[in-house]
Design a protein around this motif. Structure first.
Motif, PDB file in Angstrom:
ATOM      1  N   THR A 107      51.720  37.914  41.552  1.00 35.33           N
ATOM      2  CA  THR A 107      51.199  38.084  40.192  1.00 35.33           C
ATOM      3  C   THR A 107      49.929  38.936  40.253  1.00 35.33           C
ATOM      4  O   THR A 107      49.015  38.651  41.034  1.00 35.33           O
ATOM      5  CB  THR A 107      50.865  36.722  39.554  1.00 35.33           C
ATOM      6  OG1 THR A 107      52.059  35.918  39.528  1.00 35.33           O
ATOM      7  CG2 THR A 107      50.343  36.898  38.138  1.00 35.33           C
ATOM      8  N   VAL A 108      49.887  39.971  39.429  1.00 38.89           N
ATOM      9  CA  VAL A 108      48.710  40.848  39.339  1.00 38.89           C
ATOM     10  C   VAL A 108      48.146  40.720  37.930  1.00 38.89           C
ATOM     11  O   VAL A 108      48.875  40.891  36.938  1.00 38.89           O
ATOM     12  CB  VAL A 108      49.076  42.320  39.629  1.00 38.89           C
ATOM     13  CG1 VAL A 108      47.825  43.208  39.536  1.00 38.89           C
ATOM     14  CG2 VAL A 108      49.732  42.454  40.990  1.00 38.89           C
ATOM     15  N   THR A 109      46.857  40.384  37.833  1.00 38.76           N
ATOM     16  CA  THR A 109      46.235  40.155  36.533  1.00 38.76           C
ATOM     17  C   THR A 109      45.105  41.146  36.280  1.00 38.76           C
ATOM     18  O   THR A 109      44.412  41.566  37.219  1.00 38.76           O
ATOM     19  CB  THR A 109      45.675  38.715  36.444  1.00 38.76           C
ATOM     20  OG1 THR A 109      45.046  38.532  35.168  1.00 38.76           O
ATOM     21  CG2 THR A 109      44.656  38.440  37.543  1.00 38.76           C
ATOM     22  N   GLY A 110      44.945  41.488  35.023  1.00 38.36           N
ATOM     23  CA  GLY A 110      43.827  42.333  34.621  1.00 38.36           C
ATOM     24  C   GLY A 110      42.652  41.503  34.170  1.00 38.36           C
ATOM     25  O   GLY A 110      41.624  42.055  33.744  1.00 38.36           O
ATOM     26  N   GLY A 111      42.769  40.167  34.252  1.00 40.85           N
ATOM     27  CA  GLY A 111      41.669  39.294  33.845  1.00 40.85           C
ATOM     28  C   GLY A 111      40.610  39.167  34.921  1.00 40.85           C
ATOM     29  O   GLY A 111      40.626  39.866  35.935  1.00 40.85           O
ATOM     30  N   SER A 112      39.694  38.211  34.706  1.00 43.63           N
ATOM     31  CA  SER A 112      38.556  38.056  35.615  1.00 43.63           C
ATOM     32  C   SER A 112      38.635  36.788  36.472  1.00 43.63           C
ATOM     33  O   SER A 112      37.718  36.519  37.236  1.00 43.63           O
ATOM     34  CB  SER A 112      37.242  38.038  34.823  1.00 43.63           C
ATOM     35  OG  SER A 112      37.262  37.001  33.857  1.00 43.63           O
ATOM     36  N   VAL A 113      39.732  36.016  36.354  1.00 43.62           N
ATOM     37  CA  VAL A 113      39.868  34.771  37.122  1.00 43.62           C
ATOM     38  C   VAL A 113      41.272  34.714  37.725  1.00 43.62           C
ATOM     39  O   VAL A 113      42.266  34.998  37.033  1.00 43.62           O
ATOM     40  CB  VAL A 113      39.629  33.531  36.238  1.00 43.62           C
ATOM     41  CG1 VAL A 113      39.836  32.242  37.051  1.00 43.62           C
ATOM     42  CG2 VAL A 113      38.222  33.544  35.647  1.00 43.62           C
ATOM     43  N   ILE A 114      41.343  34.353  39.006  1.00 42.53           N
ATOM     44  CA  ILE A 114      42.630  34.129  39.659  1.00 42.53           C
ATOM     45  C   ILE A 114      42.583  32.776  40.383  1.00 42.53           C
ATOM     46  O   ILE A 114      41.507  32.263  40.713  1.00 42.53           O
ATOM     47  CB  ILE A 114      42.994  35.237  40.672  1.00 42.53           C
ATOM     48  CG1 ILE A 114      41.965  35.289  41.804  1.00 42.53           C
ATOM     49  CG2 ILE A 114      43.156  36.574  39.976  1.00 42.53           C
ATOM     50  CD1 ILE A 114      42.375  36.202  42.951  1.00 42.53           C
TER      51      ILE A 114
ATOM     52  N   THR B 248      36.425  34.217  40.675  1.00 49.14           N
ATOM     53  CA  THR B 248      36.157  35.270  39.689  1.00 49.14           C
ATOM     54  C   THR B 248      36.165  36.634  40.375  1.00 49.14           C
ATOM     55  O   THR B 248      36.000  36.743  41.584  1.00 49.14           O
ATOM     56  CB  THR B 248      34.784  35.046  39.015  1.00 49.14           C
ATOM     57  OG1 THR B 248      33.756  35.045  40.017  1.00 49.14           O
ATOM     58  CG2 THR B 248      34.763  33.739  38.253  1.00 49.14           C
ATOM     59  N   LYS B 249      36.331  37.675  39.573  1.00 48.41           N
ATOM     60  CA  LYS B 249      36.409  39.027  40.131  1.00 48.41           C
ATOM     61  C   LYS B 249      35.054  39.514  40.600  1.00 48.41           C
ATOM     62  O   LYS B 249      34.951  40.286  41.568  1.00 48.41           O
ATOM     63  CB  LYS B 249      36.994  39.984  39.080  1.00 48.41           C
ATOM     64  CG  LYS B 249      37.299  41.370  39.618  1.00 48.41           C
ATOM     65  CD  LYS B 249      38.023  42.198  38.572  1.00 48.41           C
ATOM     66  CE  LYS B 249      38.413  43.570  39.135  1.00 48.41           C
ATOM     67  NZ  LYS B 249      39.167  44.383  38.150  1.00 48.41           N
ATOM     68  N   THR B 250      34.023  39.075  39.921  1.00 56.43           N
ATOM     69  CA  THR B 250      32.669  39.500  40.282  1.00 56.43           C
ATOM     70  C   THR B 250      31.872  38.293  40.763  1.00 56.43           C
ATOM     71  O   THR B 250      32.078  37.174  40.261  1.00 56.43           O
ATOM     72  CB  THR B 250      31.962  40.120  39.064  1.00 56.43           C
ATOM     73  OG1 THR B 250      31.946  39.180  37.986  1.00 56.43           O
ATOM     74  CG2 THR B 250      32.667  41.399  38.616  1.00 56.43           C
ATOM     75  N   PRO B 251      30.966  38.485  41.727  1.00 55.88           N
ATOM     76  CA  PRO B 251      30.149  37.366  42.209  1.00 55.88           C
ATOM     77  C   PRO B 251      29.277  36.820  41.067  1.00 55.88           C
ATOM     78  O   PRO B 251      28.943  37.563  40.131  1.00 55.88           O
ATOM     79  CB  PRO B 251      29.298  38.001  43.310  1.00 55.88           C
ATOM     80  CG  PRO B 251      30.018  39.266  43.675  1.00 55.88           C
ATOM     81  CD  PRO B 251      30.686  39.721  42.409  1.00 55.88           C
ATOM     82  N   PRO B 252      28.851  35.546  41.181  1.00 54.08           N
ATOM     83  CA  PRO B 252      29.254  34.615  42.244  1.00 54.08           C
ATOM     84  C   PRO B 252      30.649  34.056  41.948  1.00 54.08           C
ATOM     85  O   PRO B 252      31.027  33.889  40.792  1.00 54.08           O
ATOM     86  CB  PRO B 252      28.190  33.528  42.161  1.00 54.08           C
ATOM     87  CG  PRO B 252      27.809  33.508  40.722  1.00 54.08           C
ATOM     88  CD  PRO B 252      27.908  34.936  40.233  1.00 54.08           C
ATOM     89  N   SER B 253      31.384  33.744  43.019  1.00 49.83           N
ATOM     90  CA  SER B 253      32.751  33.259  42.837  1.00 49.83           C
ATOM     91  C   SER B 253      32.850  31.731  42.929  1.00 49.83           C
ATOM     92  O   SER B 253      33.848  31.160  42.486  1.00 49.83           O
ATOM     93  CB  SER B 253      33.672  33.891  43.891  1.00 49.83           C
ATOM     94  OG  SER B 253      33.198  33.570  45.194  1.00 49.83           O
TER      95      SER B 253
END
Length: 310
Positions: free
Chosen positions: A99-106, A126-131
């Protein structure tokens, strides 16, 4: 899979590996999928089903093939789909869902089925720190719990732990759903946590008295059944013997010659009968003897003449 981290590469029983070993990716990330070949002459290649096509082969408009490996750079949401390996003869491996998402959380979760008894760690990233932010974890749409560090471990999973998992981070959004499958552990596989030998020994010893009691009870029951059968046979035999017996009377009749009484010289004596009877508990025996009387001759007295003399 065990512990609190996911390995970089995980071998699938069907011969497909995914690196990094997870099922969800952010848009723009890269992934490598490899077909493990036991027989290089089989000619294994990677295929996929997506919204843009079915059974398309690596390098056929997507990915770069390097032998039996397909490298995908700069993933896009339309790369979401089912991937598997296929030989020239048409044999197929098991498939994986990417699954590939364009959102900011996986949700970082295993890409392949996990074994019963293993520990599985899920991470909400999240895509950007902090995770490492507090995250809520869901299964089949229901909240499981919220973890302050964004990691949740399922200990000693069972088949009931299988389902669709999802996570969300406040202020960042929620991840797509990914399915976790739990496979039954084969008899040759050892459990992840083996009990101490001393506990096993003590548990086994606790069942010894119960086994002895069961054996004793079985022996007593068999003996009782044998006694009942013998008693029934004896009663039936005795009843048949009593029904078949007949009452027999034996008589002893003895007929003796009767002596003629002197006062009745002219009387004939007929045969006389003597009966002798003997009685036991159940049978009377009698004997009859008949003897014929002989006629006795009696001498007559001489005639007496009386005369008168004058």
């Amino acid at each position: 899979m065990r512990g609190t981290s996911l390995p970089r590469s995980l071998f699938l029983p069907a011969g497909l590996t995914v690196s990094p070993s997870r099922s969800q990716f952010f848009k723009g990330e890269s992934v490598s999928l490899s077909c493990e070949e036991d027989d290089s002459s089989a000619g294994w290649t990677l295929r996929r089903n997506t919204t843009r096509g079915t059974r398309t082969q690596c390098k056929d408009g997507w990915g770069k093939a390097a032998g039996s490996t397909c490298n995908m750079t700069h993933l896009l949401p339309h790369d979401t789909g089912v991937y598997w390996c296929e030989s020239r003869e048409g044999a197929s491996s098991s498939s994986v869902q990417i699954t590939v998402t364009g959102g900011s959380v996986i949700l970082q979760s295993p890409v392949l089925p996990v074994m019963e008894g293993d520990d599985v760690t899920l991470s909400c990233r999240t895509k950007t720190p902090p995770s490492s932010l507090p995250a809520a974890f869901y299964k089949d749409g229901s909240l499981i719990r919220t973890e302050p560090a964004g990691h949740m471990t399922l200990h000693q999973v069972t088949s009931s732990d299988g389902g669709l998992y999802q996570c969300s981070i406040s202020g960042h959004g929620e991840s797509p759903s990914s399915r976790i499958s739990v496979s039954e552990r084969s008899s040759t596989s050892s459990p992840s946590t083996a009990p101490p030998p001393t506990s096993t020994s003590s548990s086994s010893s606790q069942f010894v008295p119960y086994g002895l009691l069961s054996l004793t009870a079985a022996i007593v029951l068999v003996l009782l059944l044998v006694l009942l059968v013998i008693h029934h046979i004896n009663r039936k035999s005795k009843a048949n013997q009593e029904d078949g017996e007949e009452s027999i009377t034996y008589s002893d009749i003895e007929i003796l010659q009767q002596k003629q009484r002197k006062d009745k010289p002219n009387q004939d004596s007929g045969p006389s009968a003597v009966i002798s009877t003997r009685t036991t508990d159940d049978v009377s025996y009698s004997q009859i003897i008949i003897r014929e009387n002989r006629r006795r001759e009696f001498s007559r007295e001489p005639a007496v003449v009386y005369s008168t003399l004058r």
